[in-house]
Design a protein around this motif. Structure first.
Motif, short mmCIF file in Angstrom:
data_model
loop_
_atom_site.label_atom_id
_atom_site.label_comp_id
_atom_site.label_asym_id
_atom_site.label_seq_id
_atom_site.Cartn_x
_atom_site.Cartn_y
_atom_site.Cartn_z
N GLY A 1 1.17 -0.62 -0.12
CA GLY A 1 -0.11 -0.09 0.41
C GLY A 1 0.42 1.26 0.04
N THR A 2 2.57 1.12 0.00
CA THR A 2 3.09 2.35 0.00
C THR A 2 2.54 2.90 -1.28
OG1 THR A 2 4.76 1.06 -0.63
CG2 THR A 2 4.99 1.30 1.16
N ARG A 3 2.39 4.33 -0.91
CA ARG A 3 2.47 5.53 -2.49
C ARG A 3 3.71 4.87 -3.16
NH1 ARG A 3 0.55 8.68 -4.76
NH2 ARG A 3 1.60 11.02 -5.89
N GLY A 4 4.84 4.08 -3.04
CA GLY A 4 5.71 4.07 -4.02
C GLY A 4 5.71 3.08 -4.46
N ASP A 5 5.31 2.16 -4.58
CA ASP A 5 5.15 0.98 -4.71
C ASP A 5 4.02 0.96 -5.68
OD1 ASP A 5 7.24 -0.46 -4.11
OD2 ASP A 5 5.62 -1.76 -2.03
N ARG A 6 2.26 2.05 -5.07
CA ARG A 6 1.33 1.80 -6.12
C ARG A 6 1.97 3.02 -7.42
NH1 ARG A 6 -2.39 5.45 -4.43
NH2 ARG A 6 -0.82 6.02 -1.92
N LYS A 7 2.53 3.73 -7.06
CA LYS A 7 2.86 5.01 -8.56
C LYS A 7 4.01 3.78 -8.87
CE LYS A 7 5.89 8.65 -9.60
NZ LYS A 7 6.12 7.67 -10.82
N ALA A 8 4.75 3.00 -8.79
CA ALA A 8 5.46 1.58 -10.11
C ALA A 8 4.48 1.51 -10.54
CB ALA A 8 6.74 0.96 -8.40
N ALA A 9 3.71 0.98 -10.09
CA ALA A 9 2.02 -0.04 -10.67
C ALA A 9 2.00 0.65 -11.66
CB ALA A 9 1.37 -1.05 -9.41
N THR A 10 1.30 1.72 -10.95
CA THR A 10 0.55 2.55 -12.09
C THR A 10 1.37 2.92 -13.16
OG1 THR A 10 -0.47 3.33 -10.22
CG2 THR A 10 -0.45 4.39 -12.20
N ASP A 11 2.65 3.72 -12.83
CA ASP A 11 3.85 3.74 -14.52
C ASP A 11 3.99 2.46 -15.42
OD1 ASP A 11 4.21 6.12 -12.93
OD2 ASP A 11 6.13 5.60 -12.42
N GLN A 12 4.03 1.02 -14.53
CA GLN A 12 4.04 0.07 -15.51
C GLN A 12 2.55 -0.14 -16.60
OE1 GLN A 12 6.53 -1.59 -16.05
NE2 GLN A 12 5.96 -3.15 -17.13
N VAL A 13 1.32 -0.05 -15.32
CA VAL A 13 0.49 -0.53 -15.96
C VAL A 13 0.19 -0.29 -17.06
CG1 VAL A 13 -2.16 -0.48 -15.67
CG2 VAL A 13 -1.02 -1.12 -14.30
N ALA A 14 0.47 1.76 -16.77
CA ALA A 14 0.33 2.63 -18.29
C ALA A 14 1.12 2.37 -18.99
CB ALA A 14 0.35 4.57 -17.45
N LEU A 15 2.84 2.05 -18.73
CA LEU A 15 3.36 1.45 -20.33
C LEU A 15 3.48 0.52 -20.85
CD1 LEU A 15 5.57 1.02 -21.91
CD2 LEU A 15 6.91 -0.58 -19.41
N VAL A 16 1.83 -0.22 -20.05
CA VAL A 16 1.47 -2.08 -20.72
C VAL A 16 0.33 -1.64 -21.52
CG1 VAL A 16 0.39 -4.38 -20.80
CG2 VAL A 16 2.24 -3.91 -19.40
N LEU A 17 -0.66 -0.59 -21.31
CA LEU A 17 -2.38 -0.54 -21.84
C LEU A 17 -1.11 1.07 -23.15
CD1 LEU A 17 -3.98 1.16 -18.93
CD2 LEU A 17 -3.89 -0.92 -20.62
N ARG A 18 0.44 1.56 -23.15
CA ARG A 18 0.33 2.89 -24.69
C ARG A 18 1.27 1.48 -24.97
NH1 ARG A 18 2.33 5.58 -20.20
NH2 ARG A 18 4.47 5.17 -20.42
#
Length: 79
Positions: free
Chosen positions: A57-74
């Motif tokens: 639940g840490t912001r750092g882990d959520r940011k890493a996940a968000t960034d990677q999800v966005a990459l996969v979607l792009r």
């Protein structure tokens, strides 16, 4: 404890208009869209990061996940 209701660090809006707000939203989309994909390093990495973010639940882990999800979607021209 795993908490999939944790928010992504930013809203991800797909070309379809669907909006991903939480870790659960991203995981659900990946299950629906990529469930039959057997090999994809970016997708596998995103899934690992989503799991980690749900666990910590840490912001750092959520940011890493968000960034990677966005990459996969792009990469799949969904964003």
């Amino acid at each position: 404890m795993v908490d999939w209701t944790q928010p992504l660090t930013r809203t991800l809006t797909l070309k379809s208009g669907e909006r991903l707000l939480t870790l659960h939203d991203a995981a659900d989309l990946f299950t629906r869209i990529f469930g039959s994909v057997t090999k994809s390093a970016p997708l596998e990495h995103a899934i690992r990061l989503l799991h980690r973010a749900a666990e910590t639940g840490t912001r750092g882990d959520r940011k890493a996940a968000t960034d990677q999800v966005a990459l996969v979607l792009r990469l799949n021209v969904m964003m």
